[in-house]
Design a protein around this motif. Structure first.
Motif, PDB file in Angstrom:
ATOM      1  N   ASP A  85     -50.535  24.107   6.757  1.00  0.00           N
ATOM      2  CA  ASP A  85     -51.904  23.689   7.068  1.00  0.00           C
ATOM      3  C   ASP A  85     -51.875  22.390   7.874  1.00  0.00           C
ATOM      4  N   ALA A  86     -51.426  22.478   9.116  1.00  0.00           N
ATOM      5  CA  ALA A  86     -51.406  21.311  10.002  1.00  0.00           C
ATOM      6  C   ALA A  86     -52.800  21.103  10.582  1.00  0.00           C
ATOM      7  N   GLN A  87     -53.256  19.840  10.588  1.00  0.00           N
ATOM      8  CA  GLN A  87     -54.579  19.505  11.101  1.00  0.00           C
ATOM      9  C   GLN A  87     -54.466  18.325  12.060  1.00  0.00           C
ATOM     10  N   PHE A  88     -55.405  18.234  13.004  1.00  0.00           N
ATOM     11  CA  PHE A  88     -55.455  17.099  13.920  1.00  0.00           C
ATOM     12  C   PHE A  88     -56.073  15.924  13.178  1.00  0.00           C
ATOM     13  N   ARG A  89     -55.283  14.893  12.976  1.00  0.00           N
ATOM     14  CA  ARG A  89     -55.746  13.697  12.264  1.00  0.00           C
ATOM     15  C   ARG A  89     -55.150  12.475  12.941  1.00  0.00           C
ATOM     16  N   ILE A  90     -55.940  11.412  13.052  1.00  0.00           N
ATOM     17  CA  ILE A  90     -55.364  10.150  13.516  1.00  0.00           C
ATOM     18  C   ILE A  90     -55.385   9.097  12.416  1.00  0.00           C
ATOM     19  N   ASP A  91     -56.112   9.372  11.340  1.00  0.00           N
ATOM     20  CA  ASP A  91     -56.165   8.423  10.223  1.00  0.00           C
ATOM     21  C   ASP A  91     -54.934   8.544   9.323  1.00  0.00           C
ATOM     22  N   ARG A  92     -54.359   9.741   9.249  1.00  0.00           N
ATOM     23  CA  ARG A  92     -53.140   9.991   8.489  1.00  0.00           C
ATOM     24  C   ARG A  92     -52.533  11.293   8.999  1.00  0.00           C
ATOM     25  N   GLU A  93     -51.272  11.496   8.700  1.00  0.00           N
ATOM     26  CA  GLU A  93     -50.612  12.716   9.176  1.00  0.00           C
ATOM     27  C   GLU A  93     -50.907  13.899   8.259  1.00  0.00           C
ATOM     28  N   GLN A  94     -51.132  15.047   8.893  1.00  0.00           N
ATOM     29  CA  GLN A  94     -51.210  16.312   8.172  1.00  0.00           C
ATOM     30  C   GLN A  94     -50.423  17.323   8.988  1.00  0.00           C
ATOM     31  N   LEU A  95     -49.099  17.223   8.865  1.00  0.00           N
ATOM     32  CA  LEU A  95     -48.163  18.035   9.636  1.00  0.00           C
ATOM     33  C   LEU A  95     -47.889  19.365   8.941  1.00  0.00           C
ATOM     34  N   ALA A  96     -47.182  20.233   9.635  1.00  0.00           N
ATOM     35  CA  ALA A  96     -46.862  21.545   9.080  1.00  0.00           C
ATOM     36  C   ALA A  96     -45.937  21.450   7.877  1.00  0.00           C
ATOM     37  N   PHE A  97     -44.981  20.528   7.917  1.00  0.00           N
ATOM     38  CA  PHE A  97     -43.980  20.449   6.862  1.00  0.00           C
ATOM     39  C   PHE A  97     -43.786  19.008   6.402  1.00  0.00           C
ATOM     40  N   LEU A  98     -43.572  18.833   5.119  1.00  0.00           N
ATOM     41  CA  LEU A  98     -43.247  17.526   4.554  1.00  0.00           C
ATOM     42  C   LEU A  98     -41.734  17.380   4.467  1.00  0.00           C
ATOM     43  N   ILE A  99     -41.261  16.205   4.773  1.00  0.00           N
ATOM     44  CA  ILE A  99     -39.835  15.897   4.688  1.00  0.00           C
ATOM     45  C   ILE A  99     -39.441  15.718   3.223  1.00  0.00           C
ATOM     46  N   ARG A 100     -38.320  16.316   2.864  1.00  0.00           N
ATOM     47  CA  ARG A 100     -37.761  16.153   1.519  1.00  0.00           C
ATOM     48  C   ARG A 100     -36.391  15.498   1.663  1.00  0.00           C
ATOM     49  N   PRO A 101     -36.327  14.178   1.508  1.00  0.00           N
ATOM     50  CA  PRO A 101     -35.054  13.462   1.693  1.00  0.00           C
ATOM     51  C   PRO A 101     -33.934  13.975   0.789  1.00  0.00           C
ATOM     52  N   GLU A 102     -34.278  14.454  -0.398  1.00  0.00           N
ATOM     53  CA  GLU A 102     -33.249  14.953  -1.310  1.00  0.00           C
ATOM     54  C   GLU A 102     -32.514  16.177  -0.757  1.00  0.00           C
ATOM     55  N   PHE A 103     -33.080  16.813   0.271  1.00  0.00           N
ATOM     56  CA  PHE A 103     -32.431  17.948   0.939  1.00  0.00           C
ATOM     57  C   PHE A 103     -31.883  17.539   2.309  1.00  0.00           C
ATOM     58  N   ASN A 104     -31.724  16.242   2.511  1.00  0.00           N
ATOM     59  CA  ASN A 104     -31.227  15.688   3.785  1.00  0.00           C
ATOM     60  C   ASN A 104     -32.126  16.013   4.967  1.00  0.00           C
ATOM     61  N   GLU A 105     -33.426  16.164   4.703  1.00  0.00           N
ATOM     62  CA  GLU A 105     -34.380  16.358   5.781  1.00  0.00           C
ATOM     63  C   GLU A 105     -34.763  14.991   6.329  1.00  0.00           C
ATOM     64  N   VAL A 106     -35.052  14.950   7.635  1.00  0.00           N
ATOM     65  CA  VAL A 106     -35.233  13.659   8.299  1.00  0.00           C
ATOM     66  C   VAL A 106     -36.414  13.704   9.268  1.00  0.00           C
ATOM     67  N   ASP A 107     -37.189  12.629   9.269  1.00  0.00           N
ATOM     68  CA  ASP A 107     -38.180  12.365  10.313  1.00  0.00           C
ATOM     69  C   ASP A 107     -37.510  11.429  11.307  1.00  0.00           C
ATOM     70  N   TRP A 108     -37.246  11.889  12.522  1.00  0.00           N
ATOM     71  CA  TRP A 108     -36.684  10.987  13.517  1.00  0.00           C
ATOM     72  C   TRP A 108     -37.821  10.150  14.100  1.00  0.00           C
ATOM     73  N   PRO A 109     -37.723   8.835  14.082  1.00  0.00           N
ATOM     74  CA  PRO A 109     -38.830   7.977  14.499  1.00  0.00           C
ATOM     75  C   PRO A 109     -38.904   7.737  16.011  1.00  0.00           C
ATOM     76  N   VAL A 110     -38.191   8.529  16.797  1.00  0.00           N
ATOM     77  CA  VAL A 110     -38.129   8.307  18.244  1.00  0.00           C
ATOM     78  C   VAL A 110     -39.126   9.216  18.953  1.00  0.00           C
ATOM     79  N   LEU A 111     -39.851   8.634  19.892  1.00  0.00           N
ATOM     80  CA  LEU A 111     -40.813   9.366  20.712  1.00  0.00           C
ATOM     81  C   LEU A 111     -40.202   9.566  22.093  1.00  0.00           C
ATOM     82  N   PHE A 112     -40.081  10.816  22.498  1.00  0.00           N
ATOM     83  CA  PHE A 112     -39.472  11.166  23.783  1.00  0.00           C
ATOM     84  C   PHE A 112     -40.540  11.526  24.811  1.00  0.00           C
TER      85      PHE A 112
END
Length: 192
Positions: free
Chosen positions: A137-164
């Protein structure tokens, strides 16, 4: 999440290229149609996001064997995986003078999304035009993120903070070399 611009000049996030071909007539036509009903940059950006998210199916979700990578091809063929849909959304935003770039997350494979910087905003807001389904349930938001998937660090998932400003070379290479969607799915990058 605070994004780090890969290119210091904001103009890089407005530029046209072979992939983000926002000067293409089809991209311009779609942008003009969306702009006709938009009263400002926010409503246009939201309309562009919803157009890509809702009218261009994720090729893996529907079993479409075609592989698209250029923004105009995504719009023409009406299909693409997350990366391709991100390219189309960035092109539609840049076509109307709204800075936009590409971001990535790491799950089992690399996932592509975008960030937009609306007029008057000091920060980039990530958006995920991947396409919704039962568990997304991804939605267009600028007040907070509502992305398709949440990162789970315990599974070595990563949000890369770089904008290309342009697609990461590993992403573009896998898209351009794929024979079809099943082949693409086997060659998706797992790291950047």
């Amino acid at each position: 999440m605070e994004l780090i611009q890969n290119t210091p000049e904001l103009s890089a996030y407005l530029a046209a290229s072979d992939v983000i071909d926002h000067e293409h007539p089809l991209v311009r036509t779609v942008a003009a149609t969306l702009r006709a009903d938009a009263s400002d940059a926010y409503t246009y950006a939201k309309a562009a996001f919803e157009f890509v998210r809702d009218t261009i199916p994720h090729s893996h979700d529907i079993g479409d064997p075609r592989v698209t990578w250029r923004a105009s091809d995504v719009l023409e063929q009406g299909t693409g995986i997350c990366y391709a849909k991100a390219h189309a959304l960035v092109a539609l935003l840049r076509a109307e003078g709204i800075p936009a770039g590409l971001c990535y997350q790491k799950f089992d494979v690399v996932h592509g999304l975008i960030a937009v910087r609306l007029p008057g905003e000091e920060r980039w807001a990530r958006q995920d035009p991947r396409g919704n389904k039962v568990d997304v349930d991804a939605q267009f938001r600028i007040d907070r993120e509502q992305l398709a998937f949440l990162i789970r660090p315990e599974f070595n998932e990563v949000d890369w903070p770089v904008l290309f400003a342009e697609p990461h070379p590993a992403v573009l290479q896998c898209l351009q070399e794929a024979v079809d969607e099943p082949h693409l799915w086997q060659t998706l990058p797992t790291e950047l």
